[in-house]
Design a protein around this motif. Structure first.
Motif, PDB file in Angstrom:
ATOM      1  N   ALA A 128      -1.934  35.518  73.581  1.00 30.39           N
ATOM      2  CA  ALA A 128      -0.733  34.624  74.191  1.00 30.39           C
ATOM      3  C   ALA A 128       0.569  34.987  74.661  1.00 30.39           C
ATOM      4  O   ALA A 128       0.979  36.138  74.187  1.00 30.39           O
ATOM      5  N   LEU A 129       1.509  35.036  74.813  1.00 32.05           N
ATOM      6  CA  LEU A 129       2.443  34.614  75.170  1.00 32.05           C
ATOM      7  C   LEU A 129       3.966  34.421  74.959  1.00 32.05           C
ATOM      8  O   LEU A 129       3.334  32.874  74.173  1.00 32.05           O
ATOM      9  N   ASN A 130       4.685  34.500  74.807  1.00 30.34           N
ATOM     10  CA  ASN A 130       5.947  34.031  73.557  1.00 30.34           C
ATOM     11  C   ASN A 130       7.297  33.512  74.918  1.00 30.34           C
ATOM     12  O   ASN A 130       7.763  33.642  76.172  1.00 30.34           O
ATOM     13  N   ASN A 131       7.165  32.075  75.058  1.00 30.25           N
ATOM     14  CA  ASN A 131       7.876  30.945  76.387  1.00 30.25           C
ATOM     15  C   ASN A 131       8.775  30.035  75.475  1.00 30.25           C
ATOM     16  O   ASN A 131       9.446  29.154  76.033  1.00 30.25           O
ATOM     17  N   TRP A 132       9.492  30.267  74.155  1.00 29.77           N
ATOM     18  CA  TRP A 132      10.174  30.314  73.517  1.00 29.77           C
ATOM     19  C   TRP A 132       9.868  28.786  73.051  1.00 29.77           C
ATOM     20  O   TRP A 132      10.757  27.280  72.614  1.00 29.77           O
ATOM     21  N   GLU A 133       8.271  28.102  73.332  1.00 28.90           N
ATOM     22  CA  GLU A 133       7.845  26.956  72.640  1.00 28.90           C
ATOM     23  C   GLU A 133       6.441  27.156  72.483  1.00 28.90           C
ATOM     24  O   GLU A 133       6.412  26.607  71.156  1.00 28.90           O
ATOM     25  N   PHE A 134       5.957  28.077  72.732  1.00 31.13           N
ATOM     26  CA  PHE A 134       4.450  28.403  72.218  1.00 31.13           C
ATOM     27  C   PHE A 134       4.931  30.006  71.650  1.00 31.13           C
ATOM     28  O   PHE A 134       5.555  31.028  72.658  1.00 31.13           O
ATOM     29  N   ILE A 135       5.160  30.358  70.405  1.00 36.50           N
ATOM     30  CA  ILE A 135       6.032  31.421  69.982  1.00 36.50           C
ATOM     31  C   ILE A 135       4.745  32.068  68.799  1.00 36.50           C
ATOM     32  O   ILE A 135       4.102  31.323  67.847  1.00 36.50           O
ATOM     33  N   GLN A 136       4.576  33.271  68.857  1.00 39.91           N
ATOM     34  CA  GLN A 136       4.245  34.443  68.260  1.00 39.91           C
ATOM     35  C   GLN A 136       4.694  35.058  66.381  1.00 39.91           C
ATOM     36  O   GLN A 136       5.411  35.954  67.077  1.00 39.91           O
ATOM     37  N   PRO A 137       4.449  34.302  66.072  1.00 37.31           N
ATOM     38  CA  PRO A 137       5.060  34.292  64.276  1.00 37.31           C
ATOM     39  C   PRO A 137       4.524  35.842  64.030  1.00 37.31           C
ATOM     40  O   PRO A 137       3.566  36.384  64.204  1.00 37.31           O
ATOM     41  N   ASP A 138       5.970  36.853  63.850  1.00 33.68           N
ATOM     42  CA  ASP A 138       5.772  38.291  63.837  1.00 33.68           C
ATOM     43  C   ASP A 138       5.926  38.024  61.928  1.00 33.68           C
ATOM     44  O   ASP A 138       5.968  36.989  60.988  1.00 33.68           O
ATOM     45  N   ASN A 139       5.817  39.378  61.320  1.00 32.57           N
ATOM     46  CA  ASN A 139       6.269  38.795  59.708  1.00 32.57           C
ATOM     47  C   ASN A 139       6.673  38.748  59.266  1.00 32.57           C
ATOM     48  O   ASN A 139       6.927  38.099  58.761  1.00 32.57           O
ATOM     49  N   ALA A 140       8.640  38.641  60.107  1.00 32.68           N
ATOM     50  CA  ALA A 140       9.490  38.448  59.685  1.00 32.68           C
ATOM     51  C   ALA A 140       9.381  36.372  59.532  1.00 32.68           C
ATOM     52  O   ALA A 140      10.088  36.091  58.898  1.00 32.68           O
ATOM     53  N   ILE A 141       9.164  35.863  60.793  1.00 35.72           N
ATOM     54  CA  ILE A 141       8.939  34.783  60.146  1.00 35.72           C
ATOM     55  C   ILE A 141       8.260  34.360  59.654  1.00 35.72           C
ATOM     56  O   ILE A 141       8.036  33.078  58.852  1.00 35.72           O
ATOM     57  N   MET A 142       6.619  35.091  59.349  1.00 33.94           N
ATOM     58  CA  MET A 142       6.060  34.185  58.447  1.00 33.94           C
ATOM     59  C   MET A 142       6.037  34.582  56.868  1.00 33.94           C
ATOM     60  O   MET A 142       6.341  33.791  56.254  1.00 33.94           O
ATOM     61  N   ALA A 143       7.333  35.544  56.742  1.00 35.52           N
ATOM     62  CA  ALA A 143       8.016  35.971  55.789  1.00 35.52           C
ATOM     63  C   ALA A 143       9.134  35.053  55.065  1.00 35.52           C
ATOM     64  O   ALA A 143       9.491  35.260  53.821  1.00 35.52           O
ATOM     65  N   GLU A 144       9.635  34.216  55.832  1.00 31.87           N
ATOM     66  CA  GLU A 144      10.700  33.084  55.303  1.00 31.87           C
ATOM     67  C   GLU A 144       9.635  32.318  54.723  1.00 31.87           C
ATOM     68  O   GLU A 144       8.946  31.822  54.789  1.00 31.87           O
ATOM     69  N   GLY A 145      11.160  31.833  53.888  1.00 31.28           N
ATOM     70  CA  GLY A 145      10.504  30.843  53.104  1.00 31.28           C
ATOM     71  C   GLY A 145       9.971  29.588  53.624  1.00 31.28           C
ATOM     72  O   GLY A 145       9.516  28.927  53.477  1.00 31.28           O
ATOM     73  N   TRP A 146      11.037  29.024  55.290  1.00 32.30           N
ATOM     74  CA  TRP A 146      10.792  27.519  55.175  1.00 32.30           C
ATOM     75  C   TRP A 146       8.756  27.553  56.139  1.00 32.30           C
ATOM     76  O   TRP A 146       8.074  26.420  55.845  1.00 32.30           O
TER      77      TRP A 146
END
Length: 594
Positions: A128-146
């Protein structure tokens, strides 16, 4: 006596000064201090009441605001089309773009609801692609506490201050996980609460108002300097971090302050928010202090002017008294030719004239006094006051019941059993009404009162009135307020027999429900027209009446039910012209155990 002697020995000027200070300055000073304290107390209490009301208003409006992203998240997490677009395997970027273009629900939500500013769906899908609605989470995002919390909480909503990838700003956002497919893959949904909408709620508050998440981060404030900060960074009492819902005194930025805190716990959420409002006591009392200072200046100037006036008056008075004293001393030395002239019409001028007259006729006066001392007769008249006590006789309830019992026994002796029964019913009804207090009574006692009333009416209307009382056996001991059913039955009798020659049937039914008990009073009377029914319902729904209601019994019953059990227990009226009337109310389950 000691004080009296001291006052008598004082010079006139000192005596007037002491009198003025005692009678004017000290009471005025004490009154000023008392009123000043009361004014500060009233100002602080009014501000605290306003603060509490404002916090509750912010809580309600914020709750309404965040309900929108919460409802949208429910819809999206069960939207299979959204899951398919986010997780399906794409063969080419053209296919991805086409799928994003055809799925417009997210854009529609953003345009339709001003309460949200963006919606982001995080799903791991390499094709898939990132279009600011559907986003591919990278390692930084998946490491976020929330992000981790959303995955761990298994579908519960969470509220956090998170960073928006589009513009890098932090916003209050709802996050929750959702199942992408049957294999257990999960995605995370993030919905940003619109900053302007949240700010518009807080900007209306006159005091510092903060919205804080469970990490003590300020996610909303009517003062921009606090946004995004942790409460620990604010120069305030450390206890503010651990205090629960309530109000208390604290110190913020070195100033004594009042703090009111309420919790906001959205449904189906693993965490919540806190609304905190703070006002400085010195800022609230600033205007009051200005008024106090102005009053102090006015009072001080007034006192100075009064002191000068008292001093001038005392000097004038003491000077004339001193002249009079000197002439009296001469007269005491035997100089009966001395005269004094004081040109005034006050007591001292009158005293000087009397003194002159005394000097001219002192010998005659002495003789006259000697004669009159033997002839003088003091006549005192005493008036005796007569007090008339009016004795109000009042019939004692026992006398009334004994009289009714005597009438009933006499009716039995004369074999007038129906009259005896009616007198017994009346006695029972009066006794239960007089003995009714403010506490609850068992349902069987209330129904016995209803039965006595209906039997009395049946004695009057004979076969024209028929009634049925139905109650579940295990509800007879249920506590109910006294006189809660009888007024409704009385209303049914009045309207049920109104212009009906064939009579009326009154039915009282008490039935156990899953969450309490339902009480229903029915009649087959003339009923109400739709317009009249609407008027009665509007009358019962009003909280304050400008004039007394014509339906006092129904209004009284309705008010007591609402006050005791809440709006869900208010009277429900069903009626139609010619079809009778049914009045129903509900006693919640908690009341069954009281």
């Amino acid at each position: 006596m000691f004080l009296v002697r001291i006052m008598n020995d004082m010079k006139m000027k000192k005596k007037l000064a002491v009198t003025f200070i005692s009678a004017a300055v000290l009471p005025l000073l004490l009154s000023g201090l008392f009123l000043t304290g009361k004014l500060r107390e009233i100002v602080i209490n009014d501000a605290f009441t306003q603060l509490s009301n404002n916090v509750e208003r912010v809580r309600k409006r914020t709750e309404e605001l965040i309900k929108v992203p919460l409802n949208i998240s429910y819809r999206l997490t069960i939207d299979n089309r959204m899951k398919k677009v986010a997780a399906q395997k794409y063969e080419s970027y053209t296919e991805v773009i086409q799928a994003y273009r055809e799925y417009t629900d997210i854009r529609d939500y953003i345009q339709l609801y001003k309460e949200i500013s963006s919606i982001r769906v995080y799903v791991v899908n390499p094709g898939a692609l990132n279009n600011w609605e559907f986003i591919q989470p990278d390692n930084a995002i998946m490491a976020e506490g929330w992000y981790k919390e959303a995955i761990e909480q298994k579908g519960l909503a969470g509220w956090n201050l998170i960073k928006d990838e589009r513009n890098g700003s932090e916003q209050l956002s709802l996050v929750r996980s959702f199942p992408v497919d049957s294999l257990g893959e999960k995605g995370v949904l993030a919905i940003n609460v619109d900053k302007q909408q949240l700010r518009s709620i807080l900007d209306q508050e006159p005091f510092t108002t903060l919205i804080v998440d469970d990490r003590n981060r300020v996610v909303g404030s009517n003062e921009g300097e606090f946004f995004g900060k942790n409460l620990s960074e604010i120069d305030g009492d450390a206890k503010i971090l651990s205090r629960q819902e309530g109000s208390y005194d604290t110190v913020v930025n070195g100033k004594a302050s009042k703090v009111v805190m309420v919790n906001l716990n959205p449904e189906n959420s693993w965490n919540g928010l806190r609304i905190i409002s703070i006002f400085s006591v010195s800022e609230i009392t600033r205007e009051a202090n200005q008024v106090i200072r102005l009053g102090a200046v006015v009072i001080t100037v007034s006192l100075m002017f009064a002191v000068l006036l008292i001093y001038a008056s005392a000097s004038l008075l003491s000077g004339r008294l001193l002249r009079l004293s000197k002439h009296m001393s001469k007269a005491g030395a035997g100089s009966w030719e001395t005269y004094i002239h004081i040109d005034s019409k006050d007591e001292i001028g009158l005293l000087s004239k009397q003194f002159n007259a005394l000097i001219r006729s002192v010998h005659d006066l002495v003789q006259e006094v000697q004669e009159t001392n033997h002839q003088k007769n003091l006549v005192e008249q005493r008036q005796s006051e007569m007090k008339f006590k009016m004795l109000a006789s009042q019939i004692h309830p026992h006398f009334l019941f004994n009289s009714l019992e005597s009438i009933r026994m006499e009716a039995h002796i004369r074999r007038q059993d129906e009259i005896a029964e009616a007198v017994w019913l009346l006695s029972t009804l009066l006794r239960s009404s007089l003995e009714a207090g403010n506490g609850n009574i068992p349902l069987r006692e209330e129904l016995e009162r209803v039965r006595c009333y209906l039997e009395m009416q049946k004695f009057r209307y004979e076969d024209r009135l028929e009634y049925h009382l139905t109650v579940d056996a295990d509800l007879e001991v249920m506590p109910v307020p006294p006189l809660i059913i009888q007024p409704l039955v009385e209303n049914s009798v009045l309207h049920g027999l109104d212009n009906r020659e064939e009579g009326a049937v009154i039915t009282v039914e008490v039935k156990k429900m899953p969450k309490g008990a339902r009480v229903k009073v029915c009649d087959n009377g003339a009923g109400f027209t739709a317009e009249r029914l609407a008027e009665i319902q509007a009358e019962l729904a009003e909280s304050v009446h400008e004039q007394e209601s014509k339906r006092i019994g129904m209004r009284n019953v309705n008010d007591r039910l609402v006050l005791l059990y809440g709006e869900s227990s208010a009277l429900s009226i069903e009626s139609g012209s010619g079809t009778g009337t049914a009045i129903t109310f509900f006693i919640p389950g908690g009341a069954l155990n009281d």
